[in-house]
Scaffold this motif. Structure first.
Motif, PDB file in Angstrom:
ATOM      1  N   LEU A   1       0.828  -1.211   0.000  1.00 60.44           N
ATOM      2  CA  LEU A   1       0.000   0.000   0.000  1.00 60.44           C
ATOM      3  C   LEU A   1       0.863   1.262   0.000  1.00 60.44           C
ATOM      4  N   GLY A   2       1.956   1.233   0.743  1.00 58.91           N
ATOM      5  CA  GLY A   2       2.874   2.366   0.762  1.00 58.91           C
ATOM      6  C   GLY A   2       3.506   2.598  -0.597  1.00 58.91           C
ATOM      7  N   SER A   3       3.829   1.522  -1.277  1.00 58.55           N
ATOM      8  CA  SER A   3       4.437   1.636  -2.607  1.00 58.55           C
ATOM      9  C   SER A   3       3.444   2.148  -3.641  1.00 58.55           C
ATOM     10  N   ILE A   4       2.199   1.730  -3.535  1.00 55.18           N
ATOM     11  CA  ILE A   4       1.155   2.260  -4.424  1.00 55.18           C
ATOM     12  C   ILE A   4       0.980   3.760  -4.176  1.00 55.18           C
ATOM     13  N   SER A   5       0.913   4.129  -2.916  1.00 58.01           N
ATOM     14  CA  SER A   5       0.792   5.541  -2.562  1.00 58.01           C
ATOM     15  C   SER A   5       2.003   6.338  -3.038  1.00 58.01           C
ATOM     16  N   LEU A   6       3.175   5.773  -2.892  1.00 60.93           N
ATOM     17  CA  LEU A   6       4.400   6.421  -3.365  1.00 60.93           C
ATOM     18  C   LEU A   6       4.342   6.611  -4.886  1.00 60.93           C
ATOM     19  N   GLY A   7       3.898   5.589  -5.588  1.00 65.55           N
ATOM     20  CA  GLY A   7       3.764   5.685  -7.043  1.00 65.55           C
ATOM     21  C   GLY A   7       2.805   6.792  -7.454  1.00 65.55           C
ATOM     22  N   LEU A   8       1.671   6.888  -6.758  1.00 55.60           N
ATOM     23  CA  LEU A   8       0.711   7.958  -7.051  1.00 55.60           C
ATOM     24  C   LEU A   8       1.309   9.332  -6.746  1.00 55.60           C
ATOM     25  N   GLY A   9       2.090   9.407  -5.667  1.00 56.53           N
ATOM     26  CA  GLY A   9       2.753  10.662  -5.334  1.00 56.53           C
ATOM     27  C   GLY A   9       3.755  11.084  -6.395  1.00 56.53           C
ATOM     28  N   VAL A  10       4.506  10.123  -6.909  1.00 56.46           N
ATOM     29  CA  VAL A  10       5.480  10.417  -7.967  1.00 56.46           C
ATOM     30  C   VAL A  10       4.755  10.851  -9.239  1.00 56.46           C
TER      31      VAL A  10
ATOM     32  N   GLY B   1       1.998  12.335  -9.305  1.00 55.54           N
ATOM     33  CA  GLY B   1       1.499  13.678  -9.000  1.00 55.54           C
ATOM     34  C   GLY B   1       2.527  14.775  -9.221  1.00 55.54           C
ATOM     35  N   ILE B   2       3.805  14.436  -9.208  1.00 53.66           N
ATOM     36  CA  ILE B   2       4.837  15.426  -9.507  1.00 53.66           C
ATOM     37  C   ILE B   2       4.674  15.909 -10.945  1.00 53.66           C
ATOM     38  N   PHE B   3       4.286  15.003 -11.834  1.00 49.57           N
ATOM     39  CA  PHE B   3       4.186  15.314 -13.259  1.00 49.57           C
ATOM     40  C   PHE B   3       2.773  15.670 -13.711  1.00 49.57           C
ATOM     41  N   LEU B   4       1.765  15.139 -13.021  1.00 48.02           N
ATOM     42  CA  LEU B   4       0.373  15.437 -13.357  1.00 48.02           C
ATOM     43  C   LEU B   4      -0.236  16.308 -12.261  1.00 48.02           C
ATOM     44  N   PRO B   5      -0.547  17.548 -12.574  1.00 48.90           N
ATOM     45  CA  PRO B   5      -1.039  18.453 -11.527  1.00 48.90           C
ATOM     46  C   PRO B   5      -2.402  18.087 -10.951  1.00 48.90           C
TER      47      PRO B   5
ATOM     48  N   PHE C   1      -0.097  11.898  -0.864  1.00 50.33           N
ATOM     49  CA  PHE C   1       0.274  10.513  -1.155  1.00 50.33           C
ATOM     50  C   PHE C   1       1.639  10.165  -0.571  1.00 50.33           C
ATOM     51  N   LEU C   2       2.574  11.111  -0.616  1.00 49.59           N
ATOM     52  CA  LEU C   2       3.890  10.851  -0.025  1.00 49.59           C
ATOM     53  C   LEU C   2       3.792  10.728   1.497  1.00 49.59           C
ATOM     54  N   LEU C   3       2.961  11.556   2.112  1.00 44.52           N
ATOM     55  CA  LEU C   3       2.766  11.450   3.567  1.00 44.52           C
ATOM     56  C   LEU C   3       2.118  10.119   3.937  1.00 44.52           C
ATOM     57  N   LEU C   4       1.157   9.683   3.135  1.00 45.62           N
ATOM     58  CA  LEU C   4       0.538   8.379   3.372  1.00 45.62           C
ATOM     59  C   LEU C   4       1.585   7.269   3.234  1.00 45.62           C
TER      60      LEU C   4
ATOM     61  N   LYS D   1      -2.797  25.026  -3.630  1.00 46.25           N
ATOM     62  CA  LYS D   1      -2.766  24.161  -4.801  1.00 46.25           C
ATOM     63  C   LYS D   1      -3.477  22.837  -4.517  1.00 46.25           C
ATOM     64  N   ALA D   2      -3.179  22.245  -3.365  1.00 42.84           N
ATOM     65  CA  ALA D   2      -3.805  20.957  -3.021  1.00 42.84           C
ATOM     66  C   ALA D   2      -5.320  21.093  -2.920  1.00 42.84           C
ATOM     67  N   ILE D   3      -5.783  22.137  -2.245  1.00 40.74           N
ATOM     68  CA  ILE D   3      -7.225  22.327  -2.086  1.00 40.74           C
ATOM     69  C   ILE D   3      -7.882  22.623  -3.431  1.00 40.74           C
TER      70      ILE D   3
END
Length: 122
Positions: free
Chosen positions: A9-18, A20-24, A31-34, A76-78
């Motif tokens: 689950l952490g790796s999936i969240s990490l992947g989504l966070g990464v 997110g760096i490229f897709l606004p 996701f990185l905090l998760l 930005k997040a909100i």
């Protein structure tokens, strides 16, 4: 078994966070905090990897160290939360109960982000 599940689950969240760096449209920091939260309970090595990584670390180090979240990142997040949830509720979701649930989640997450400590930018 629990440790493996948390790492996956952490790796999936990490992947989504990464991503997110490229897709606004995808928020990076939550996701990185998760990922950190999941790794903290399963793998100190992966936890330290995220914190010390020169690309990922800056997204979470200020929050983890207690300095807070920059106001620009909060806005930005909100904005992105409401953009994606708004799009979904208007164009994709048909059932009223699902719309209410999504809007409730967006409200709670927005309030959570907004009430976190704000980092002073020098």
């Amino acid at each position: 078994m629990k440790k493996i599940l948390l790492i996956v689950l952490g790796s999936i969240s990490l992947g989504l966070g990464v991503i997110g760096i490229f897709l606004p449209v995808i928020p990076t920091t939550p996701f990185l905090l998760l990922s950190l939260w999941l790794y903290m309970r399963s793998s100190k090595k992966l936890y330290n990897f995220v914190l010390t990584n020169k690309y990922l670390g800056p997204y979470v180090n200020d929050y983890i160290s207690g300095k807070g979240i920059p106001i620009k990142a909060k806005k930005k997040a909100i904005f992105l939360i409401w953009l994606t949830i708004g799009f979904s509720t208007i164009f994709i979701i048909g059932k009223a109960i699902l719309k209410v649930m999504l809007l409730s989640i967006a409200t709670i997450v927005s309030a959570y982000i907004w009430t976190r400590k704000t980092r002073k930018v020098k």
